[in-house]
Design an enzyme around this catalytic site. Sequence first.
Site, PDB file in Angstrom:
ATOM      1  N   TYR A  41     -15.970  -3.729 -74.314  1.00  0.00           N
ATOM      2  CA  TYR A  41     -15.296  -3.427 -75.578  1.00  0.00           C
ATOM      3  C   TYR A  41     -16.096  -4.025 -76.741  1.00  0.00           C
ATOM      4  O   TYR A  41     -16.368  -5.210 -76.772  1.00  0.00           O
ATOM      5  CB  TYR A  41     -13.889  -4.013 -75.537  1.00  0.00           C
ATOM      6  CG  TYR A  41     -12.931  -3.577 -76.637  1.00  0.00           C
ATOM      7  CD1 TYR A  41     -13.341  -2.847 -77.746  1.00  0.00           C
ATOM      8  CD2 TYR A  41     -11.585  -3.900 -76.557  1.00  0.00           C
ATOM      9  CE1 TYR A  41     -12.454  -2.456 -78.722  1.00  0.00           C
ATOM     10  CE2 TYR A  41     -10.676  -3.511 -77.540  1.00  0.00           C
ATOM     11  CZ  TYR A  41     -11.123  -2.798 -78.629  1.00  0.00           C
ATOM     12  OH  TYR A  41     -10.236  -2.420 -79.606  1.00  0.00           O
ATOM     13  N   CYS A  42     -16.484  -3.167 -77.698  1.00  0.00           N
ATOM     14  CA  CYS A  42     -17.160  -3.593 -78.933  1.00  0.00           C
ATOM     15  C   CYS A  42     -18.422  -4.405 -78.594  1.00  0.00           C
ATOM     16  O   CYS A  42     -19.288  -3.921 -77.869  1.00  0.00           O
ATOM     17  CB  CYS A  42     -16.181  -4.380 -79.809  1.00  0.00           C
ATOM     18  SG  CYS A  42     -16.782  -4.737 -81.481  1.00  0.00           S
ATOM     19  N   ILE A  43     -18.531  -5.626 -79.089  1.00  0.00           N
ATOM     20  CA  ILE A  43     -19.711  -6.441 -78.790  1.00  0.00           C
ATOM     21  C   ILE A  43     -19.822  -6.672 -77.286  1.00  0.00           C
ATOM     22  O   ILE A  43     -20.925  -6.761 -76.747  1.00  0.00           O
ATOM     23  CB  ILE A  43     -19.644  -7.793 -79.530  1.00  0.00           C
ATOM     24  CG1 ILE A  43     -19.583  -7.579 -81.038  1.00  0.00           C
ATOM     25  CG2 ILE A  43     -20.846  -8.663 -79.200  1.00  0.00           C
ATOM     26  CD1 ILE A  43     -19.419  -8.866 -81.822  1.00  0.00           C
TER      27      ILE A  43
ATOM     28  N   PHE B 163     -15.623   0.893 -74.823  1.00  0.00           N
ATOM     29  CA  PHE B 163     -14.670   1.060 -75.913  1.00  0.00           C
ATOM     30  C   PHE B 163     -15.358   0.681 -77.227  1.00  0.00           C
ATOM     31  O   PHE B 163     -15.766  -0.471 -77.411  1.00  0.00           O
ATOM     32  CB  PHE B 163     -13.455   0.130 -75.743  1.00  0.00           C
ATOM     33  CG  PHE B 163     -12.564   0.426 -74.580  1.00  0.00           C
ATOM     34  CD1 PHE B 163     -12.660   1.602 -73.856  1.00  0.00           C
ATOM     35  CD2 PHE B 163     -11.585  -0.492 -74.211  1.00  0.00           C
ATOM     36  CE1 PHE B 163     -11.810   1.861 -72.781  1.00  0.00           C
ATOM     37  CE2 PHE B 163     -10.730  -0.246 -73.147  1.00  0.00           C
ATOM     38  CZ  PHE B 163     -10.846   0.920 -72.426  1.00  0.00           C
TER      39      PHE B 163
ATOM     40  N   GLY C 102     -19.258  -4.526 -75.167  1.00  0.00           N
ATOM     41  CA  GLY C 102     -19.928  -3.335 -74.667  1.00  0.00           C
ATOM     42  C   GLY C 102     -21.428  -3.387 -74.874  1.00  0.00           C
ATOM     43  O   GLY C 102     -22.201  -2.898 -74.033  1.00  0.00           O
TER      44      GLY C 102
END
Length: 597
Positions: free
Chosen positions: A331-333, A359, A335
């Site tokens: 998710y985000c960073i 994500f 990811g």
Amino acid sequence: MSQNLGENFQLPDPGEFSRNMVKIAAKSQELVTEFLERQQARGDSASDPLNIGGAFLEMTTKMMADPSRIFEAQFGLWTSYLELWQQTANRMLGGEAEAVAEPAKGDKRFRNPEWDENQIFDFIKQSYLLTARWMQNTVNNVEGLDEKTAKKVDFYTRQFVDAMAPTNFVMTNPEVLKATLESNGENLVKGLDNLLGDLDRGTGKLNIKMTDMEAFRIGENVAVTEGKVIYQNELMQLLQYAPRTEKVYRKPLLIVPPWINKFYILDLRADNSFIRWAADQGYTVFVISWVNPDTALAERSFADYMKGGILAALDAIEEAIGEKEVTAIGYCIGGTLMATTLAYLAATEQKRITACTFFAAQVDFSEPGELSVFIDEEQIRAIEEQMKEQGYLDASAMASTFNMLRANDLIWSFVVNNYLLGKDPFPFDLLFWNADATRMPKELHSYYLRNMYQKNLLSKPGALEIEGVPIDLGKIRIPIYLQASKEDHIAPYTSVFRATGLYSGPVRFMLAGSGHIAGVINPPSAKKYQHWINDSRKKYATAEEWLADATEKPGSWWEDWDRWLSRKSGPKVPARIPGEGGLKAIEDAPGSYVKVR
């Protein structure tokens, strides 16, 4: 209908009003004096570490080189003002008048009916909208600016325009003015107390209270899905959640959240918890809960977070339940770190993650969105200077950056509610989580800003090395599911989409409605928003081309993801109980790391 200020704006007790104004004047004088003393003590009253002034000076120089365009823009503004005067005069004489300027759809600042019904406030509103749009159009049309300077000028112009909205001032906000007169100014006295409290909490810096922080308790009414901490090191705790079905997929699911926030955005409440919902679908869910780092972790690197985070979690999962292969979410960073790890595993021929979901995660930062205004050399140096002494970036600094991306919703609405109306903010779990941010280790944060955002090295094969291993996203051949959100200001969907051209395996791109958080946390039961899918095997060069051929579906995308991942998660096996495998339980979920502030 209100025809003038007198009908709805009465002063019930002039004496009480005057006494409250004296209180406000005295407190305000103390406040200003203390602020100036703090500024002088820090010695930064005249500094411009972000070079905002330089950007505007360059813009002004380019603008003055073509006076005819200035005159043309000014004349256009005068013409709009004249039209507004005429329409307002017609309305005051009892005639009909069409609006010259109307708020954008979704602009919540002007919801009070007085903005439309009262001619004076309607005139104030439209004057502001005309001026605001003129300012932004004028700076956007200046020729000769490089792209980064133009974006910086546009962003900070918008910050100024938002700050100067009539909704943010007592005498030009009908709701605030009415409350002030009806309460004899008690709302402003209470609001000033709220302001002083926020300054005290921020040790001299404004730390706006967005929700009732006492209304939520981690592990009691947020982050309550049942599970255990089964492993921990200095960087993270690994949570294994209790099964919610008798049989589960053989391959467990590892979720890697961003280290910039607490993981429980994925487990706020029972009815919107992604973690709980995934367990309901038959997945054995593991989640990394990152530590809130202090000075002792200042030198921990991106590679350390890969080794001590994802790779350590994979080893712990294998020891706990005997499964070497997992599916994963970044998710985000988290990811960005996940993509780096996948490339590392591919280069070292380790088959540990067999399918991966992202994500709102960027790996190609050539279109970083509005965050690009914070990543030029001057601003990165300023951030590094902030981190130098303590060894980390304070949580409030990063929170302020993200709040500026949605200033009207996350700054000025609270200025009006807390300081002008003198109200306490509502209890709201999402804003509780938003305020519960984490610090960023100096080495890790500097590496991320410079190598990802500034240099965009992750998207270039072999440009980055982790532990001596060249990182090439093209070596990732496992199935990928990419989630992006249409209104995401942090990870724009056009940027997320670029990853489809970097991985070598099959990629399913899915676009959700809403933004960075609500676009992800959208359970099927909510029946909110929408999502777009495109089952064509065609290769699309851009996200816009992909969207033009996509099909819009109502509601949540979670079930589409489940159909995709379930086919890649192996056969069903008896459910695993946390702490009853190869690793014993350390403590109950959500663990102790997530509670550190």
